[in-house]
Write a protein that holds these residues in place. Structure first.
Motif, PDB file in Angstrom:
ATOM      1  N   ILE A 115      -5.742  -2.907 -38.567  1.00  0.00           N
ATOM      2  CA  ILE A 115      -5.450  -2.622 -37.159  1.00  0.00           C
ATOM      3  C   ILE A 115      -5.726  -1.151 -36.846  1.00  0.00           C
ATOM      4  O   ILE A 115      -6.350  -0.814 -35.829  1.00  0.00           O
ATOM      5  N   LYS A 116      -5.276  -0.257 -37.739  1.00  0.00           N
ATOM      6  CA  LYS A 116      -5.546   1.167 -37.537  1.00  0.00           C
ATOM      7  C   LYS A 116      -7.043   1.443 -37.594  1.00  0.00           C
ATOM      8  O   LYS A 116      -7.562   2.275 -36.843  1.00  0.00           O
ATOM      9  N   GLY A 117      -7.745   0.756 -38.487  1.00  0.00           N
ATOM     10  CA  GLY A 117      -9.199   0.900 -38.560  1.00  0.00           C
ATOM     11  C   GLY A 117      -9.880   0.417 -37.296  1.00  0.00           C
ATOM     12  O   GLY A 117     -10.862   1.016 -36.834  1.00  0.00           O
ATOM     13  N   MET A 118      -9.344  -0.671 -36.704  1.00  0.00           N
ATOM     14  CA  MET A 118      -9.896  -1.177 -35.448  1.00  0.00           C
ATOM     15  C   MET A 118      -9.741  -0.140 -34.344  1.00  0.00           C
ATOM     16  O   MET A 118     -10.690   0.142 -33.597  1.00  0.00           O
ATOM     17  N   LEU A 119      -8.548   0.434 -34.227  1.00  0.00           N
ATOM     18  CA  LEU A 119      -8.315   1.440 -33.193  1.00  0.00           C
ATOM     19  C   LEU A 119      -9.229   2.647 -33.386  1.00  0.00           C
ATOM     20  O   LEU A 119      -9.835   3.153 -32.436  1.00  0.00           O
ATOM     21  N   THR A 120      -9.345   3.102 -34.623  1.00  0.00           N
ATOM     22  CA  THR A 120     -10.178   4.268 -34.909  1.00  0.00           C
ATOM     23  C   THR A 120     -11.646   3.961 -34.659  1.00  0.00           C
ATOM     24  O   THR A 120     -12.370   4.778 -34.070  1.00  0.00           O
ATOM     25  N   GLY A 121     -12.096   2.790 -35.090  1.00  0.00           N
ATOM     26  CA  GLY A 121     -13.489   2.409 -34.868  1.00  0.00           C
ATOM     27  C   GLY A 121     -13.821   2.326 -33.392  1.00  0.00           C
ATOM     28  O   GLY A 121     -14.887   2.788 -32.955  1.00  0.00           O
ATOM     29  N   ILE A 122     -12.910   1.759 -32.612  1.00  0.00           N
ATOM     30  CA  ILE A 122     -13.132   1.682 -31.165  1.00  0.00           C
ATOM     31  C   ILE A 122     -13.143   3.073 -30.558  1.00  0.00           C
ATOM     32  O   ILE A 122     -13.941   3.372 -29.656  1.00  0.00           O
ATOM     33  N   GLY A 123     -12.268   3.956 -31.054  1.00  0.00           N
ATOM     34  CA  GLY A 123     -12.277   5.341 -30.570  1.00  0.00           C
ATOM     35  C   GLY A 123     -13.610   6.022 -30.818  1.00  0.00           C
ATOM     36  O   GLY A 123     -14.152   6.709 -29.939  1.00  0.00           O
TER      37      GLY A 123
END
Length: 532
Positions: A115-123
């Motif tokens: 989930i944290k990777g998803m947020l960072t990737g989208i950022g």
């Protein structure tokens, strides 16, 4: 009435989300090969209808770029946009079924690192996709969520082409807007209530409009229409109504429509559940969104959106994170942003078309940075490989492929990590000094031992030397697979040949050299047990 108590926070946040959502609604519609107005319809429904029905405090719904490729393909294969709208309506109905079946729990089975990777990737994607717009290179209309190649370019090629296509006017106003946003959030917001109520993004947009109007006669700084927001401007009320499309239900017997409907429902539900999980993590108050209610809200929104010509809807992290970062307190912010979209396309489309895209890019650059702060990379690295590897794989997968592929890769790596640790942690082997010429070894099984642990346990048992005294402790074990019992049963037979003495210790007592582990545990073949 409770939601209106926080209007002083929710209204400014809704304005920020409105300015973030407006170009995305239009860009996603363009990238989907759908009428531009369909993106605005989805944004309005996502705000007013889904926002009202949702249990999320700060989540914002609307058209998502993750569905753009599906929409683009489906419109062509199904024989037109009206036929595609049937699939949107059916997809919404299927989402309602998912909600009634309590399928929302799926969202809780994704590791925190993913989930944290998803947020960072989208950022990172937000930052990369907005850099060209910031410098006035607007060949790629979709902008923020994925690598849709509507213009024949991808994100990296657009960035490399900036240097040959920099537009002075958009760049200057973009830099001014970025300066305003940084000054507002880091300095002015601490100076008084006025700067808390009037948000920096609103000021940046107002300055952008003024800049466009003032510089129209300046050849060096003038901003061309290609670098502005483009909202459809109806000539009359009839022409406004003419922008709506309606589903062709006579095509409902086409099997391809049902396949598309199920695809939309599945992908939209998955993206929504992942966004809900991510939004709850970003929420300062750590609210927990009821996921089944969210599926029901999304399904209702998609039914209504499809009935009046809108694109499919999901909860979306870009708008949700902008909402959170703007200090929204309740879902009234999401609802108000939907009304702002509705009012603006009816009353002030001409004014909206004076907003430079580079100003909106500046707003999104700040949003992207807050999602992908460099400090987070260092923090995840320090947490160890079990957290960092799924995180970095998810980030790389999202940046270089797309959202769902990146999440899938991160989840796959997370599962491998779990299996590996399960393999390693199935037992504890303790070797003590010799006893009567025999190696004294104590092996304790973990609390839960499944077939995943077969390899590790089998390896340890087979590697025991001859003439060993083995204490086999299962006092802490609460769950065993029959597969493990079979391994122990085979080992009991081999132990006699290798002169290995076994002392079996459990809450049921102590047994020396048991003839049968199966009889000891009173197991039935191919069953699982709980030890007490």
């Amino acid at each position: 009435m409770f939601m209106f108590k926080n209007l002083k926070s929710d209204l400014p946040a809704s304005i920020v989300v409105f300015f973030v959502a407006l170009p995305l609604c239009l860009g996603i519609a363009l990238a989907s090969g759908a009428p531009l107005f369909s993106g605005l319809i989805a944004g309005i429904i996502g705000g007013i209808i889904v926002g009202g029905l949702s249990g999320s405090r700060v989540g914002v719904s609307g058209p998502a770029a993750g569905l753009a490729a599906i929409v683009l393909t489906a419109i062509g294969s199904l024989g037109g946009y009206e036929n595609f709208l049937v699939a949107v309506v059916l997809g919404g109905i299927i989402q309602l079924v998912f909600g009634f079946l309590k399928a929302g729990i799926i969202g809780y089975y994704f590791p925190s690192s993913v989930i944290k990777g998803m947020l960072t990737g989208i950022g990172i994607i937000i930052i990369l996709k907005q850099i060209p717009h910031f410098f006035g290179y607007d060949a790629e209309p979709e902008g923020a969520d994925s690598f849709i190649e509507a213009s024949g370019e991808n994100t990296f090629s657009a960035i490399f082409n900036i240097f040959d296509n920099i537009a002075v006017g958009p760049t200057v106003v973009g830099l001014i807007s970025l300066g305003i946003l940084l000054l507002w959030s880091n300095v002015l917001v601490k100076k008084g209530k006025f700067f808390e109520v009037i948000q920096g993004p609103l000021v940046a947009v107002a300055v952008g409009i003024i800049f466009y109007v003032v510089t129209q006669t300046n050849d060096a700084l003038a901003i061309s229409p290609a670098h502005l927001v483009s909202v459809p401007v109806p000539d009359s009320f009839d022409s406004f109504l003419g922008q709506f499309s309606f589903p062709n239900f006579s095509a409902i017997t086409n099997p391809a429509i049902w396949v598309t409907a199920f695809t939309i429902a599945l992908v939209a539900s998955l993206e929504t559940l992942l966004c809900v999980e991510a939004t709850d993590k970003l929420d300062p108050e750590k609210s927990v969104t009821p996921t089944n209610r969210e599926l029901l809200a999304q399904g209702t929104g998609n039914i209504i959106s499809g009935l009046i010509g809108g694109l499919p809807i999901t909860q979306v992290i870009v708008r949700s994170s902008a909402n959170i970062q703007s200090n929204a307190k309740t879902k009234m912010s999401a609802i108000l942003h939907g009304f702002l979209l509705l009012i603006s396309v009816i009353l002030i489309p001409t004014l909206l078309n004076k907003i430079p895209l580079s100003v909106l890019a500046a707003i999104l650059l700040i949003v992207g940075y807050k999602l992908a702060k460099p400090a987070l990379f260092a923090k995840m690295y320090k947490l160890g490989w079990k957290q960092s590897i799924p995180f970095f794989v998810t980030v790389a997968g999202i940046v270089f492929t797309d959202l769902l592929v990146g999440i899938g890769l991160g989840l796959a790596v997370g599962i491998v990590v779990i299996l590996l640790k399960s393999y390693q942690n199935s037992h504890f082997l303790h070797i003590e000094d010799n006893s009567n010429g025999k190696h004294k070894i104590k092996m304790s099984l973990a609390e839960e031992v499944t077939f995943f642990n077969k390899g590790a346990i089998l390896k340890e048992l087979d590697s025991l030397p001859r003439d060993t005294y083995l204490e086999f402790d299962v006092t802490k074990t609460r769950y065993l697979d029959y597969d493990i019992i079979e391994i122990l049963e085979d080992f009991a037979f081999k132990a006699k040949e290798r002169n290995i003495d076994i002392k079996l210790i459990s809450k049921r007592g102590i047994v020396e050299n048991p003839d049968s582990f199966i009889e000891f545990f009173k197991l039935r073949p191919k069953s699982k047990i709980s030890l007490s």
